[in-house]
Design an enzyme around this catalytic site. Structure first.
Site, PDB file in Angstrom:
ATOM      1  N   HIS A 157     -10.964  -3.578  -0.848  1.00  0.00           N
ATOM      2  CA  HIS A 157     -10.987  -3.015   0.398  1.00  0.00           C
ATOM      3  C   HIS A 157     -11.755  -3.821   1.413  1.00  0.00           C
ATOM      4  CE1 HIS A 157      -9.936   0.288  -2.335  1.00  0.00           C
ATOM      5  NE2 HIS A 157      -9.433   1.022  -1.278  1.00  0.00           N
TER       6      HIS A 157
ATOM      7  N   GLU B 281       3.137   2.348   2.398  1.00  0.00           N
ATOM      8  CA  GLU B 281       3.042   1.406   3.667  1.00  0.00           C
ATOM      9  C   GLU B 281       4.258   0.393   3.908  1.00  0.00           C
ATOM     10  OE1 GLU B 281       0.822   2.013   1.606  1.00  0.00           O
ATOM     11  OE2 GLU B 281      -1.035   2.179   2.460  1.00  0.00           O
TER      12      GLU B 281
END
Lengths: 408, 394
Positions: free
Chosen positions: A213, A144
């Site tokens: 998450h 990322e």
């Protein structure tokens, strides 16, 4: 990992919570505001054919719709074929917006994990790789920090990348790039570079996805100067915001929600965008202003049904623009109702609600009859157990109680 | 630039001093000419996973004289910045490049302004080699309006969009993914240009570098990663920070080349080679073996982690300006006096620029709020009365 994601996401979205399969338009009842009423503000509207139109008083209504609110819904009994527009799910609306923008402007490209051949872990980029090729829909490795940086570097030259974080939480790894390079480069270069990047992805508390998450990154990103943040909540505004974000010269972070991808709505066939800085009036009312965004909008609307039965008339505003806040719409509402309740999914500490309380208090303190109430998620990592997770986020019953308390 | 004026005065003096061959007086003019000259680099290149280019570099007198002048200018500029910092006209961070000038100058000689360069915070000289003016440099360092970033960036944020210089980045290593993004955009637009992403030996240990390298190799991007190895990551010597200080080998499957970064001609040769390679075969790593005389920044004396003998030793043996000076003198391209005149002239240029920069005003208070967002398409910060968010300054 992506496969599990998709399965969980799809199953979760279709499961017990009633808000997901609602036609979100049922709650919308305010007429469209005409575009040209704004006094003194001059701005340009980019039309679907790419021409830029300043102060579009004379434009035909069909060409470009940029109002904040979906049209008043007719009775549900009307047959779908006679209604204008087409029906689709939220992730399809995002995909449609993205596809239209990629067709319209060759500089738009998509980068992310599994966006290409796999079609996107939430199917937002499905079919795009086949249509536009591997150089415009790029599968990145799990990196990322660097692929966000690469998107920003490409944006510096004039490309318009759409960077997808498979889950917003993963973008924490790219925080440096987003904060320092994405947000600040326009300023530190004295205006030489603009960064027309869109960073998007699903976030929020899902269905037992676990603490890492289920993060709400809007609270971490909100201080970064130079970026804009928007949160979509319906297929209509998802497509509109996606298109506006891509066309904007500023870096925009588009927050989607894991549980809202399967919402169904009828959206117009013609080209339209939603203004990035504008809030959406979901339900006008008189007694209390409820400010919310993303998934909590549905919890609020569910509570609104109960409240209406109890005799209250809440005004529900989906703030949509998390940075900057649409203080004009919010202010007008506060001036009317004098009571504010904020319902958000962020944690209490340092969340969007906290900033909103500060902004409203600073600007509209004289109009408030009661202190602002803010319902947020608990300041805990989101637990896995379903019962605990339910208590972590704000539930409709709490909203009803809060309104009753506020309106005493 | 001022070379033509210098040529007029110098050629007269040179023909006076050396009346040997009036036929050769044209060749002796300080402006030099383009007649080819071949020079050997100081050391051969060391390569990893590729064929090293030849040690013989094609150059010409004009280029050598330009190298000399540009490096002398950069050296003077950095030393002047040192004095300005000590006089508290420059505040905050100031990272000086003196000793490393050959990298900036050699690289520029091998490429065009359409190729992109992106570097870290030691960016003053790279900015100048890309076409930035001394006024822009000093004004930005002092935070004035005439600065390249209008005084809002500072030492670590020099950018020049029209000559594809992408800065100027404060966070170590973050510029490398940006650089690979630039290369991606070049490939996307089919430009046939390359990007040089510069970083230091300290940044070579950043994970995002390897992430970006992996992606660049996968997607075949024309990215050239240049490690300016000055052997110290701030106060930490390279052997204390890196298990493998052979930075040119760290790309593993990506080819690498180790270059003497104090030799401008070697740098030029390597960059030319790298550009050809990157356009055909994807990323390549260049390691420039260089040295900085100053400390890491102005707050670092530079002598606590290395000896003064080491610094003066490098200055004696490997100084880039001295190397070019010796080359010029040995090939009879200019006299000692002419070179000294160039240095004097450069000094004056720097002083003039500083004086001019000092006269430039500080940014207006309203500049605080400009360039936060790009305007247009209806993007305005909506305030409570739907107008732009206004703030009243005290």
């Amino acid at each position: 990992m992506a496969a599990i994601f998709q399965g969980v996401g799809a199953a979760a979205a279709l499961s017990s919570s009633p808000s997901n399969s609602f036609d979100s338009k049922k709650f919308v009842s305010s007429p469209c505001r005409p575009f040209s009423v704004r006094k003194g503000a001059s701005f340009a509207v980019v039309r679907s054919d790419g021409r830029v139109n300043l102060n579009p008083k004379g434009r035909r209504a069909q060409q470009l719709i940029s109002n904040a609110v979906a049209t008043k819904s007719d009775s549900a009994a009307a047959s779908s074929s006679s209604k204008p527009g087409h029906e689709l799910l939220l992730f399809e609306a995002l995909q449609e917006g993205l596809e239209e923008e990629m067709e319209r402007d060759l500089r738009v490209c998509v980068m992310g994990e599994d966006v290409g051949h796999y079609g996107g872990s939430y199917k937002v980029t499905k079919g795009l790789a086949k249509k536009f090729g591997d150089l415009r829909v790029l599968d990145t490795p799990i990196a990322e920090n660097s692929f966000s940086g690469m998107g920003i570097g490409a944006a510096m030259t004039g490309l318009r990348p759409v960077v997808e974080g498979m889950n917003m939480g993963f973008l924490l790894l790219a925080f440096n790039q987003i904060s320092n390079n994405c947000g600040m480069l326009h300023y530190t270069s004295g205006g030489q570079f603009t960064i027309p990047i869109v960073i998007r992805g699903p976030g929020g508390v899902g269905r037992q996805l676990g603490a890492e998450h289920s993060q709400r990154l809007e609270s971490y990103f909100q201080s970064i100067p130079g970026i804009q943040m928007v949160a979509c909540s319906t297929p209509y505004n998802a497509k509109g915001l996606m298109k506006a974000a891509i066309r904007s010269e500023n870096p925009v972070i588009l927050f989607e929600h894991v549980l809202l991808y399967n919402l169904k709505e009828r959206i117009p066939d013609e080209d339209y965008i939603c203004n990035l800085e504008e809030a959406e009036m979901v339900r006008p009312g008189e007694h209390v202003t409820i400010l919310t965004y993303s998934r909590m909008r549905y919890h609020v609307m569910q509570a609104a049904k109960t409240l209406v039965n109890k005799g209250y008339d809440p005004e529900v505003i989906d703030i949509r623009s998390l940075k900057p806040f649409d203080l004009y719409t919010i202010g007008n509402s506060v001036k009317k109702t004098h009571r504010v309740l904020i319902v958000e999914e962020c944690m209490r500490t340092g969340g969007i609600g906290a900033s909103l309380i500060a902004a409203i208090t600073e600007n509209f303190n004289d109009y408030l009859d009661a202190p602002i109430m803010c319902l947020s998620s608990q300041d805990v990592p989101t637990p896995y157990a379903g019962t605990l997770e339910e208590v972590t986020v704000v539930q409709p019953a709490q909203i009803v109680t809060a309104v009753e308390q506020l309106c005493q | 630039m001022a070379l033509s004026h210098l040529a007029a005065s110098a050629s007269r003096s040179s023909s006076l001093l050396k009346p040997l061959s009036s036929g050769l007086s044209l060749r002796r003019s300080i402006s030099g000419d383009n007649s080819p000259l071949t020079v050997e680099t100081s050391v051969p290149f060391t390569s990893h996973q590729c064929e090293a280019p030849s040690r013989s570099v094609e150059t010409n007198p004009k280029e050598l004289l330009t190298f000399f002048r540009d490096m002398a200018l950069m050296r003077r500029m950095e030393i002047a910045a040192d004095s300005l910092y000590k006089a508290k006209l420059i505040r905050g961070f100031c990272h000086l490049y003196d000793g490393q000038e050959a990298v900036a100058v050699g690289m520029e000689a091998a490429i065009t302004k359409k190729d992109c360069i992106i570097t870290a915070y030691r960016d003053h000289c790279t900015f100048v080699s890309r076409g930035g003016t001394l006024l822009e440099v000093f004004a930005e360092l002092m935070g004035r309006q005439a600065g390249c970033s209008k005084g809002k960036g500072g030492s670590m944020h020099f950018y020049k969009k029209d000559s594809n210089f992408y800065g100027g980045h404060g966070i170590v290593g973050a510029q490398v993914p940006l650089g690979c993004g630039l290369a991606f955009a070049q490939k996307y637009s089919k430009d046939e240009t390359v990007t040089f992403a510069l970083y230091g030996d300290g940044a070579a240990n950043q994970g995002q570098l390897f992430e970006a390298l992996n992606i660049s190799a996968l997607w075949d991007l024309p990215a050239i990663l240049v490690c300016e190895n000055n052997h110290y990551g701030m106060g930490t010597a390279e052997w204390r920070a890196a298990k493998s200080p052979a930075y040119y080998k760290r790309g593993d499957y990506v080819p690498g080349l180790k270059v003497d970064g104090m030799d401008a001609l070697a740098v030029k040769q390597a960059c030319k080679f790298a550009k050809e390679h990157a356009l055909k075969n994807g990323p390549i790593i260049l390691e420039m073996d260089t040295y900085r005389y100053h400390g890491h920044s102005m707050s670092d004396p530079g002598s606590t982690y290395r000896t003064r003998d080491e610094i003066s030793g490098v200055r004696q043996e490997r100084d880039p300006i001295e190397r070019i000076r010796k080359l010029i003198l040995s090939h009879d391209l200019a006299t000692e006096k002419e070179l000294k005149d160039v240095e004097k002239e450069v000094r004056k240029e720097v002083d003039d620029a500083i004086a001019q920069a000092k006269e430039s005003p500080m940014p207006e208070p309203s500049e605080l709020f400009t360039n936060v967002y790009a305007k247009g398409l209806g993007v305005e910060s909506f305030g409570a009365d739907r107008k732009e968010v206004r703030a009243t300054l005290p």
